[in-house]
Design an enzyme around this catalytic site. Sequence first.
Site, PDB file in Angstrom:
ATOM      1  N   GLU A  36      -1.200   6.571   0.169  1.00  0.00           N
ATOM      2  CA  GLU A  36      -2.656   6.716   0.091  1.00  0.00           C
ATOM      3  C   GLU A  36      -3.048   8.042   0.738  1.00  0.00           C
ATOM      4  OE1 GLU A  36      -6.722   4.110   0.912  1.00  0.00           O
ATOM      5  OE2 GLU A  36      -4.785   3.329   1.565  1.00  0.00           O
ATOM      6  N   HIS A  56       0.876  -1.167   0.000  1.00  0.00           N
ATOM      7  CA  HIS A  56       0.000   0.000   0.000  1.00  0.00           C
ATOM      8  C   HIS A  56       0.917   1.222   0.000  1.00  0.00           C
ATOM      9  CE1 HIS A  56      -3.149  -2.767   1.099  1.00  0.00           C
ATOM     10  NE2 HIS A  56      -4.034  -1.810   1.262  1.00  0.00           N
ATOM     11  N   ASP A  68     -10.672  -3.302  -3.869  1.00  0.00           N
ATOM     12  CA  ASP A  68     -10.248  -2.789  -2.575  1.00  0.00           C
ATOM     13  C   ASP A  68     -11.278  -3.152  -1.496  1.00  0.00           C
ATOM     14  OD1 ASP A  68      -8.397  -1.625  -0.898  1.00  0.00           O
ATOM     15  OD2 ASP A  68      -8.902   0.427  -1.393  1.00  0.00           O
TER      16      ASP A  68
END
Length: 441
Positions: free
Chosen positions: A234, A231, A331
């Site tokens: 973000e 990840h 997601d």
Amino acid sequence: MAEVLTDPLKGSGLLGNATVPSCLLTGHSEGASGELLRVDMEIEAGKLARIAPAGTLSNARNIVDLDGGMVLPTLVDLHTHLDKGQIWPRKPNPDGSFMGALEAVGDDREANWSADDVRARMEFSLKSAFAHGTSAIRTHLDSVPPQETISWPLFEEIRQEWKGRIDLQAVCLFGIDRLLTDEAYLEPVADRVAAAGGVMGAVTYMVDDLDRHLESVFRVAMDRGLDLDFHVDETLDPSAVTLRHIAETALRLGYEGKIVCGHCCSLSMHEDAEVDRTLDLLAQAEIAVVTLPMCNMYLQDRQAGRTPRRRGVTLLHEMRARGIKVAVASDNTRDPFYAYGDLDLIEVYTQATRILQLDHPIADWIRCITTTPASLMNVEHGSLTPGCAANLILFRARAWNELLSRPAGPRDVIRNGYSIDRALPDYRELDHLMQKGQVRP
């Protein structure tokens, strides 16, 4: 539920006058054009036996005239969170923010994520994805102690139980800031991931000694022959540049496995010179990027009483122009990070087309939920290949505009040549888990 076939397919038959994207036909030389072809598709003993121009296989038995209806292979969802899914009724996001999501999930995990709870919610999500026509899923698993001792063994059980319906992969998920105070965490969790045949990962953001901690994650993966899935950035903070640091680390260490980076939202806020620098490094390191447009638009640029100005999605067009592999995925689903969704990749692809302007031309963007994620997961899904299992989705829609205008229109799912029951699970199946104040035993 609206369907395409009058009678279910039972292992063999001919799907006549079907519309297929040329880019998904194995060996077709004009894949990048986005051309749609009319074909006949013969299914024998559960396998896709032959694909030929429409009308040339009309002597076969059990002919079903699709009248130009589109046929896609079953789909591949590269980035999900099955362990978080479906908790919204008991733990909604208090304000729609990223921090609100993070805190809500943490509280719910601590209170409720027993093996029984996680299993029931994962099963619900898998049943939904299966009914919609997904045949491979990669899920991130929260691996903060003690949750990893529950979720990883459970995942291995569920993966075996769903074998033949949905191929499952799992990625270790923890915040890289954990390594600031607990470096000893990394080796045992990497061992657990390796024992489960999983993928190493982390949530990366700008922390002290970022390069050193990234190198630690890379090295435990390299020692065990693991792929990586991060990840990344973000946020819409332009100072977040961990994507570039990941690429630099991969090149410095000579990492040879596959790397996927998800989100990469801050890249949309960078100056052109920084964008070019980062994308050049991604291409050199052969790092793939998966964008999660529905979740990112839900969380990013949210301020109470103010209309959002920014989409929060990453630079897919620029990436693809450099030859960087790109994918689109679901997601989160009905949890504090994204309140909606049903693990329907046709919905996801439709929204991605609108949000990211994957049109004019449509080209071969359908690869983002088919062949590209399949290659990154090392699974045989997402293409129309004679000799392989007849795993297909049939639509009444005859062209991209019809499909993207009515993504919830009539659809049939064929697995191994057989029509499946597309009944979706009822949300009432989860009611017993949604009682307020539930405490994990």
